[in-house]
Design a protein around this motif. Structure first.
Motif, short mmCIF file in Angstrom:
data_model
loop_
_atom_site.label_atom_id
_atom_site.label_comp_id
_atom_site.label_asym_id
_atom_site.label_seq_id
_atom_site.Cartn_x
_atom_site.Cartn_y
_atom_site.Cartn_z
N ALA A 14 0.93 -1.26 -0.16
CA ALA A 14 0.13 0.01 0.07
C ALA A 14 0.91 1.34 -0.04
N PHE A 15 1.97 1.35 0.76
CA PHE A 15 2.79 2.49 0.93
C PHE A 15 3.51 2.73 -0.45
N LEU A 16 4.10 1.67 -0.81
CA LEU A 16 4.92 1.63 -2.17
C LEU A 16 3.96 1.95 -3.25
N ALA A 17 2.76 1.66 -3.47
CA ALA A 17 1.69 2.16 -4.53
C ALA A 17 1.33 3.65 -4.28
N ASN A 18 1.36 4.07 -3.26
CA ASN A 18 1.08 5.48 -2.91
C ASN A 18 2.10 6.32 -3.01
N THR A 19 3.43 5.77 -3.14
CA THR A 19 4.77 6.57 -3.47
C THR A 19 4.63 7.14 -4.97
N VAL A 20 3.92 6.28 -5.89
CA VAL A 20 4.00 6.57 -7.36
C VAL A 20 3.55 7.70 -7.62
N PRO A 21 2.20 8.02 -7.37
CA PRO A 21 1.34 9.26 -7.87
C PRO A 21 2.08 10.53 -7.21
N HIS A 22 2.39 10.63 -6.11
CA HIS A 22 3.09 11.72 -5.50
C HIS A 22 4.35 12.14 -5.74
N PHE A 23 5.17 11.12 -5.92
CA PHE A 23 6.53 11.39 -6.45
C PHE A 23 6.39 11.77 -7.75
N ILE A 24 5.56 11.13 -8.74
CA ILE A 24 5.71 11.53 -10.22
C ILE A 24 5.23 12.84 -10.28
N HIS A 25 4.13 13.00 -9.68
CA HIS A 25 3.53 14.52 -9.89
C HIS A 25 4.57 15.51 -9.32
N GLY A 26 5.29 15.28 -8.13
CA GLY A 26 6.07 16.08 -7.58
C GLY A 26 7.24 16.59 -8.31
N VAL A 27 7.85 15.47 -8.94
CA VAL A 27 9.14 15.58 -9.64
C VAL A 27 8.78 16.17 -10.96
N SER A 28 7.62 16.13 -11.44
CA SER A 28 7.09 16.76 -12.77
C SER A 28 6.66 17.99 -12.58
N GLY A 29 6.79 18.61 -11.28
CA GLY A 29 6.09 20.11 -11.05
C GLY A 29 4.93 20.25 -11.03
N ASP A 30 4.22 19.21 -11.08
CA ASP A 30 2.68 19.23 -10.80
C ASP A 30 2.02 19.28 -9.39
N ARG A 31 1.20 20.19 -9.26
CA ARG A 31 0.58 20.33 -7.88
C ARG A 31 -0.59 19.14 -7.96
N PHE A 32 -0.59 18.60 -6.68
CA PHE A 32 -1.31 17.27 -6.68
C PHE A 32 -1.91 17.08 -5.02
N PRO A 33 -3.16 16.45 -4.91
CA PRO A 33 -3.84 16.23 -3.78
C PRO A 33 -2.55 15.61 -2.67
N SER A 34 -2.88 15.95 -1.38
CA SER A 34 -1.98 15.27 -0.43
C SER A 34 -2.53 15.35 0.83
N PRO A 35 -2.01 14.39 2.02
CA PRO A 35 -2.90 14.69 3.20
C PRO A 35 -2.60 16.23 3.83
#
Length: 102
Positions: A14-35
């Motif tokens: 679960a934690f490793l799957a949750n890594t993907v969207p946050h990290f990818i959006h972050g390094v792409s410079g995109d704003r994305f929902p987070s806690p």
């Protein structure tokens, strides 16, 4: 394996799957929902927050992976690990389906 190793396997996935969207959006410079967004999980967080959140999830996932004693010879542990990935992926897909409407 003891019962708590299987719980660690599930949450590692679960934690490793949750890594993907946050990290990818972050390094792409995109704003994305987070806690840490306002409202949590609905508003958009900065790319830096998402990179840090993704890296935190990666660290926790790795530690749980080690604690779960997952190996290629342990089919039950691997199955539960992938069940964690599937469960989190489905939940993330549903949760973030309307992120662009914010």
């Amino acid at each position: 394996m003891k019962w708590y190793h299987y719980i660690a396997c599930f949450f590692a996935g679960a934690f490793l799957a949750n890594t993907v969207p946050h990290f990818i959006h972050g390094v792409s410079g995109d704003r994305f929902p987070s806690p840490f967004s306002d409202p949590p999980g609905k508003g958009l967080s900065s790319p830096l927050v998402n990179v840090l959140w993704g890296l935190f999830n990666l660290l926790v996932g790795y530690l749980l992976l080690r604690a779960g004693k997952i190996s290629k010879g342990n089919l039950a542990g691997l199955t539960i690990f992938f069940a964690g990935i599937i469960a989190m992926s489905i939940m993330l897909g549903i949760t973030f389906a309307d992120k662009m409407s914010n």
